[in-house]
Design a protein around this motif. Structure first.
Motif, PDB file in Angstrom:
ATOM      1  N   ARG A  74       0.833  -1.206   0.000  1.00 41.27           N
ATOM      2  CA  ARG A  74       0.000   0.000   0.000  1.00 41.27           C
ATOM      3  C   ARG A  74       0.866   1.255   0.000  1.00 41.27           C
ATOM      4  N   PHE A  75       1.863   1.294   0.894  1.00 43.72           N
ATOM      5  CA  PHE A  75       2.744   2.459   1.008  1.00 43.72           C
ATOM      6  C   PHE A  75       3.523   2.702  -0.282  1.00 43.72           C
ATOM      7  N   PHE A  76       4.126   1.656  -0.796  1.00 44.52           N
ATOM      8  CA  PHE A  76       5.022   1.772  -1.952  1.00 44.52           C
ATOM      9  C   PHE A  76       4.266   2.086  -3.233  1.00 44.52           C
ATOM     10  N   ILE A  77       3.196   1.346  -3.504  1.00 43.67           N
ATOM     11  CA  ILE A  77       2.464   1.532  -4.761  1.00 43.67           C
ATOM     12  C   ILE A  77       1.599   2.788  -4.724  1.00 43.67           C
ATOM     13  N   SER A  78       0.957   3.072  -3.595  1.00 46.11           N
ATOM     14  CA  SER A  78       0.094   4.259  -3.553  1.00 46.11           C
ATOM     15  C   SER A  78       0.895   5.556  -3.581  1.00 46.11           C
ATOM     16  N   GLY A  79       2.162   5.497  -3.229  1.00 47.33           N
ATOM     17  CA  GLY A  79       3.000   6.688  -3.300  1.00 47.33           C
ATOM     18  C   GLY A  79       3.515   6.982  -4.692  1.00 47.33           C
ATOM     19  N   ALA A  80       3.309   6.053  -5.620  1.00 50.98           N
ATOM     20  CA  ALA A  80       3.874   6.166  -6.961  1.00 50.98           C
ATOM     21  C   ALA A  80       3.158   7.209  -7.816  1.00 50.98           C
ATOM     22  N   ALA A  81       3.961   7.873  -8.639  1.00 53.24           N
ATOM     23  CA  ALA A  81       3.435   8.846  -9.602  1.00 53.24           C
ATOM     24  C   ALA A  81       4.183   8.673 -10.916  1.00 53.24           C
ATOM     25  N   GLU A  82       3.436   8.600 -12.014  1.00 54.70           N
ATOM     26  CA  GLU A  82       4.057   8.528 -13.331  1.00 54.70           C
ATOM     27  C   GLU A  82       4.366   9.941 -13.806  1.00 54.70           C
ATOM     28  N   VAL A  83       5.601  10.156 -14.221  1.00 59.25           N
ATOM     29  CA  VAL A  83       6.022  11.459 -14.737  1.00 59.25           C
ATOM     30  C   VAL A  83       6.745  11.247 -16.064  1.00 59.25           C
ATOM     31  N   THR A  84       6.842  12.308 -16.830  1.00 59.02           N
ATOM     32  CA  THR A  84       7.526  12.257 -18.119  1.00 59.02           C
ATOM     33  C   THR A  84       8.558  13.369 -18.161  1.00 59.02           C
ATOM     34  N   LEU A  85       9.757  13.031 -18.606  1.00 57.94           N
ATOM     35  CA  LEU A  85      10.786  14.069 -18.764  1.00 57.94           C
ATOM     36  C   LEU A  85      10.318  15.068 -19.804  1.00 57.94           C
ATOM     37  N   ASP A  86      10.554  16.358 -19.541  1.00 56.51           N
ATOM     38  CA  ASP A  86      10.191  17.366 -20.533  1.00 56.51           C
ATOM     39  C   ASP A  86      11.330  17.504 -21.553  1.00 56.51           C
ATOM     40  N   LYS A  87      11.168  18.403 -22.515  1.00 58.40           N
ATOM     41  CA  LYS A  87      12.156  18.543 -23.595  1.00 58.40           C
ATOM     42  C   LYS A  87      13.524  19.000 -23.101  1.00 58.40           C
ATOM     43  N   GLN A  88      13.572  19.635 -21.931  1.00 61.29           N
ATOM     44  CA  GLN A  88      14.843  20.066 -21.352  1.00 61.29           C
ATOM     45  C   GLN A  88      15.472  18.981 -20.461  1.00 61.29           C
ATOM     46  N   GLY A  89      14.813  17.842 -20.351  1.00 60.73           N
ATOM     47  CA  GLY A  89      15.328  16.762 -19.513  1.00 60.73           C
ATOM     48  C   GLY A  89      15.030  16.949 -18.038  1.00 60.73           C
ATOM     49  N   ARG A  90      13.956  17.697 -17.754  1.00 60.32           N
ATOM     50  CA  ARG A  90      13.557  17.918 -16.365  1.00 60.32           C
ATOM     51  C   ARG A  90      12.412  16.991 -15.996  1.00 60.32           C
TER      52      ARG A  90
END
Length: 151
Positions: A74-90
């Motif tokens: 619960r702790f590990f999976i519910s804390g997850a967030a999918e993100v995508t690097l932007d064009k500047q690599g941020r």
């Protein structure tokens, strides 16, 4: 593989520029630049999407009748967030993860194999100092469990 560590600064919006070698590894594994960030060990753990999918699958093999397993899941999976690097690599670190890891302006990115970790500089230095103080004992414990370090 992610190796080494790099000092970075987080901008006021919570964005963080990855070092070129980390960016290259992310794009090699996920051409869209997708990462999963989650809470782990007082830092933010960052996994390229294919690595994360393997972790999610590994949970299906665990006995969910064990309360500790369910709590960790619960702790590990519910804390997850999918993100995508932007064009500047941020990468934009979500507020709940910045709060969990105590991320301020000064950040350390630490490569630890299949993932990298995002640390507040002070927490990272404290963790390294504690490891340094216990290094010999940890090495003895590892050797006692069959770990071999070859030089």
């Amino acid at each position: 593989m992610f190796r080494g560590h790099s000092h970075r600064s987080q901008d006021p919006k919570g964005r963080l520029m990855l070092p070129p070698e980390f960016r290259d590894e992310v794009f090699a594994q996920s051409p869209e630049g997708k990462l999963i960030l989650t809470n782990f060990d007082d830092c933010v753990a960052a996994y390229p999407l294919p690595e994360w999918e393997q972790i999610e699958q590994s949970f299906s093999k665990l006995n969910m009748a064990d309360r500790r397993v369910r709590d960790f899941h619960r702790f590990f999976i519910s804390g997850a967030a999918e993100v995508t690097l932007d064009k500047q690599g941020r990468v934009l670190i979500p507020p709940h993860l910045r709060n969990y890891a105590g991320l301020q302006k000064d950040i350390v990115l630490a490569g630890v194999g299949r993932k990298f970790e995002i640390w507040d500089l002070e927490r990272f230095e404290a963790q390294r100092t504690a490891m340094q103080e216990n290094f010999d004992q940890v090495m003895d414990d590892l050797a006692g469990n069959g770990f071999e370090l070859r030089f």
